[in-house]
Design a protein around this motif. Structure first.
Motif, mmCIF file in Angstrom:
data_model
loop_
_atom_site.group_PDB
_atom_site.id
_atom_site.type_symbol
_atom_site.label_atom_id
_atom_site.label_comp_id
_atom_site.label_asym_id
_atom_site.label_seq_id
_atom_site.Cartn_x
_atom_site.Cartn_y
_atom_site.Cartn_z
ATOM 1 N N PHE A 20 55.089 -21.097 -19.741
ATOM 2 C CA PHE A 20 55.401 -21.374 -18.340
ATOM 3 C C PHE A 20 56.585 -22.317 -18.304
ATOM 4 O O PHE A 20 56.672 -23.246 -19.112
ATOM 5 N N GLY A 21 57.434 -22.116 -17.341
ATOM 6 C CA GLY A 21 58.548 -23.027 -17.206
ATOM 7 C C GLY A 21 59.138 -23.045 -15.823
ATOM 8 O O GLY A 21 58.932 -22.130 -15.035
ATOM 9 N N GLN A 22 59.845 -24.108 -15.558
ATOM 10 C CA GLN A 22 60.684 -24.203 -14.372
ATOM 11 C C GLN A 22 62.098 -24.351 -14.899
ATOM 12 O O GLN A 22 62.361 -25.224 -15.734
ATOM 13 N N VAL A 23 62.977 -23.485 -14.439
ATOM 14 C CA VAL A 23 64.344 -23.466 -14.935
ATOM 15 C C VAL A 23 65.283 -23.717 -13.760
ATOM 16 O O VAL A 23 65.223 -23.027 -12.740
ATOM 17 N N VAL A 24 66.146 -24.705 -13.933
ATOM 18 C CA VAL A 24 67.110 -25.082 -12.902
ATOM 19 C C VAL A 24 68.495 -24.663 -13.392
ATOM 20 O O VAL A 24 68.930 -25.095 -14.461
ATOM 21 N N VAL A 25 69.144 -23.817 -12.606
ATOM 22 C CA VAL A 25 70.438 -23.259 -13.002
ATOM 23 C C VAL A 25 71.483 -23.631 -11.960
ATOM 24 O O VAL A 25 71.304 -23.358 -10.767
ATOM 25 N N GLY A 26 72.562 -24.233 -12.422
ATOM 26 C CA GLY A 26 73.671 -24.602 -11.549
ATOM 27 C C GLY A 26 74.654 -23.461 -11.392
ATOM 28 O O GLY A 26 75.151 -22.920 -12.375
ATOM 29 N N GLY A 27 74.949 -23.102 -10.156
ATOM 30 C CA GLY A 27 75.867 -22.002 -9.879
ATOM 31 C C GLY A 27 77.305 -22.294 -10.250
ATOM 32 O O GLY A 27 78.089 -21.381 -10.468
ATOM 33 N N LYS A 28 77.669 -23.577 -10.335
ATOM 34 C CA LYS A 28 79.044 -23.954 -10.674
ATOM 35 C C LYS A 28 79.174 -24.435 -12.109
ATOM 36 O O LYS A 28 80.159 -25.077 -12.466
ATOM 37 N N ASP A 29 78.198 -24.108 -12.943
ATOM 38 C CA ASP A 29 78.223 -24.535 -14.341
ATOM 39 C C ASP A 29 79.303 -23.748 -15.085
ATOM 40 O O ASP A 29 79.274 -22.524 -15.116
ATOM 41 N N THR A 30 80.252 -24.464 -15.679
ATOM 42 C CA THR A 30 81.305 -23.818 -16.471
ATOM 43 C C THR A 30 81.086 -24.014 -17.968
ATOM 44 O O THR A 30 81.873 -23.536 -18.775
ATOM 45 N N VAL A 31 80.001 -24.701 -18.340
ATOM 46 C CA VAL A 31 79.678 -24.926 -19.748
ATOM 47 C C VAL A 31 78.659 -23.889 -20.232
ATOM 48 O O VAL A 31 78.838 -23.267 -21.277
ATOM 49 N N PHE B 201 66.999 -27.727 -17.562
ATOM 50 C CA PHE B 201 68.179 -27.859 -16.714
ATOM 51 C C PHE B 201 69.364 -27.214 -17.419
ATOM 52 O O PHE B 201 69.742 -27.639 -18.514
ATOM 53 N N ASN B 202 69.947 -26.183 -16.815
ATOM 54 C CA ASN B 202 71.092 -25.467 -17.390
ATOM 55 C C ASN B 202 70.930 -25.261 -18.900
ATOM 56 O O ASN B 202 71.789 -25.664 -19.693
ATOM 57 N N SER C 189 76.921 -28.216 -10.868
ATOM 58 C CA SER C 189 77.687 -27.821 -12.049
ATOM 59 C C SER C 189 76.817 -28.070 -13.283
ATOM 60 O O SER C 189 75.599 -28.017 -13.199
ATOM 61 N N HIS C 190 77.427 -28.373 -14.410
ATOM 62 C CA HIS C 190 76.642 -28.514 -15.642
ATOM 63 C C HIS C 190 75.796 -29.786 -15.652
ATOM 64 O O HIS C 190 74.638 -29.757 -16.056
ATOM 65 N N ARG C 191 76.368 -30.874 -15.230
ATOM 66 C CA ARG C 191 75.609 -32.130 -15.181
ATOM 67 C C ARG C 191 74.686 -32.122 -13.971
ATOM 68 O O ARG C 191 75.074 -31.732 -12.887
ATOM 69 N N THR C 192 73.464 -32.590 -14.191
ATOM 70 C CA THR C 192 72.472 -32.614 -13.116
ATOM 71 C C THR C 192 72.546 -33.963 -12.395
ATOM 72 O O THR C 192 72.249 -34.995 -12.993
ATOM 73 N N PRO C 193 72.937 -33.952 -11.114
ATOM 74 C CA PRO C 193 72.978 -35.209 -10.364
ATOM 75 C C PRO C 193 71.580 -35.842 -10.295
ATOM 76 O O PRO C 193 70.568 -35.138 -10.286
ATOM 77 N N LEU C 194 71.535 -37.148 -10.219
ATOM 78 C CA LEU C 194 70.275 -37.881 -10.225
ATOM 79 C C LEU C 194 69.339 -37.409 -9.115
ATOM 80 O O LEU C 194 68.142 -37.208 -9.359
ATOM 81 N N GLU C 195 69.868 -37.201 -7.917
ATOM 82 C CA GLU C 195 68.995 -36.788 -6.822
ATOM 83 C C GLU C 195 68.415 -35.393 -7.039
ATOM 84 O O GLU C 195 67.271 -35.120 -6.689
ATOM 85 N N VAL C 196 69.168 -34.492 -7.652
ATOM 86 C CA VAL C 196 68.662 -33.154 -7.981
ATOM 87 C C VAL C 196 67.616 -33.269 -9.086
ATOM 88 O O VAL C 196 66.557 -32.637 -9.023
ATOM 89 N N PHE C 197 67.889 -34.081 -10.089
ATOM 90 C CA PHE C 197 66.938 -34.296 -11.184
ATOM 91 C C PHE C 197 65.608 -34.787 -10.622
ATOM 92 O O PHE C 197 64.549 -34.248 -10.941
ATOM 93 N N GLU C 198 65.678 -35.792 -9.756
ATOM 94 C CA GLU C 198 64.459 -36.354 -9.180
ATOM 95 C C GLU C 198 63.693 -35.312 -8.363
ATOM 96 O O GLU C 198 62.468 -35.183 -8.476
ATOM 97 N N LEU D 246 67.798 -21.846 -8.348
ATOM 98 C CA LEU D 246 69.242 -21.682 -8.385
ATOM 99 C C LEU D 246 69.852 -22.735 -7.465
ATOM 100 O O LEU D 246 69.544 -22.779 -6.275
ATOM 101 N N ARG D 247 70.685 -23.577 -8.048
ATOM 102 C CA ARG D 247 71.330 -24.653 -7.298
ATOM 103 C C ARG D 247 72.818 -24.322 -7.228
ATOM 104 O O ARG D 247 73.580 -24.689 -8.135
ATOM 105 N N ALA D 248 73.225 -23.628 -6.177
ATOM 106 C CA ALA D 248 74.600 -23.141 -6.045
ATOM 107 C C ALA D 248 75.621 -24.274 -6.117
ATOM 108 O O ALA D 248 76.719 -24.100 -6.623
ATOM 109 N N GLU D 249 75.242 -25.457 -5.649
ATOM 110 C CA GLU D 249 76.165 -26.584 -5.590
ATOM 111 C C GLU D 249 76.292 -27.345 -6.906
ATOM 112 O O GLU D 249 77.173 -28.180 -7.063
#
Length: 166
Positions: A103-114, A80-81, A143-152, A138-141
């Protein structure tokens, strides 16, 4: 099955996120001090190289560590980020003998400022050319912290995909 989860700089794995991970496997989540230990990745490797680790996951600085450890352990990663290019504190990258391209799954936040998403995408593009097999979300919505629902959602998707490709 066992997940090695690596938290980010100045953070910890929350109880709620740990509960989500425990639906899939036993969770090992060491307490790490990246600021005062530039060899944290090497020390994690030494501490867990003989453990039966099935997956390596992490967020931000922990995503950086999980990326390198996943390759060295030859285990799938969920990041995650991940701070793959730049980090606010120095971390040495051990010279692991990498048994596979990974192999990996990478989750990137589009509003990440960190962690700059553009840096992460360039890094992953170079790894793709070298044979690193990953799914990029790519999660455009986000930011740097991963919301619980996105994490799940991302954890569930990671394990569902792993079942499909087995």
């Amino acid at each position: 099955m066992t997940i090695l989860y690596l938290h980010g700089l100045e953070s910890k794995l929350s109880a709620a996120k740990k509960e989500i991970l425990e639906q899939y496997a036993t969770v090992i989540a060491p307490d790490l001090d990246y600021k005062n230990n530039p060899d944290a990745v090497q020390e994690i490797y030494e501490a867990y190289k003989k453990e039966a680790i099935d997956y390596v996951m992490g967020s931000s600085m922990g995503g950086f560590a999980a990326y390198h450890l996943g390759l060295s352990f030859n285990k799938p990663v969920l990041l995650f980020n991940p701070a793959l290019v730049k980090r606010s504190v120095p971390q040495n990258i051990p010279n692991f003998k990498t048994p596979s391209s990974g192999f990996g799954q990478v989750v990137v936040g589009g509003k990440d400022t960190v962690v700059d998403p553009a840096d992460t995408l360039r890094f992953l593009g170079d790894r793709l050319k070298a044979g690193f097999n990953y799914r990029l979300h790519l999660r455009a919505e986000m930011s740097h912290r991963t919301p619980l629902e996105v994490f799940e959602e991302e954890v569930r998707g990671f394990f569902e995909y792993r079942e499909i490709v087995r």
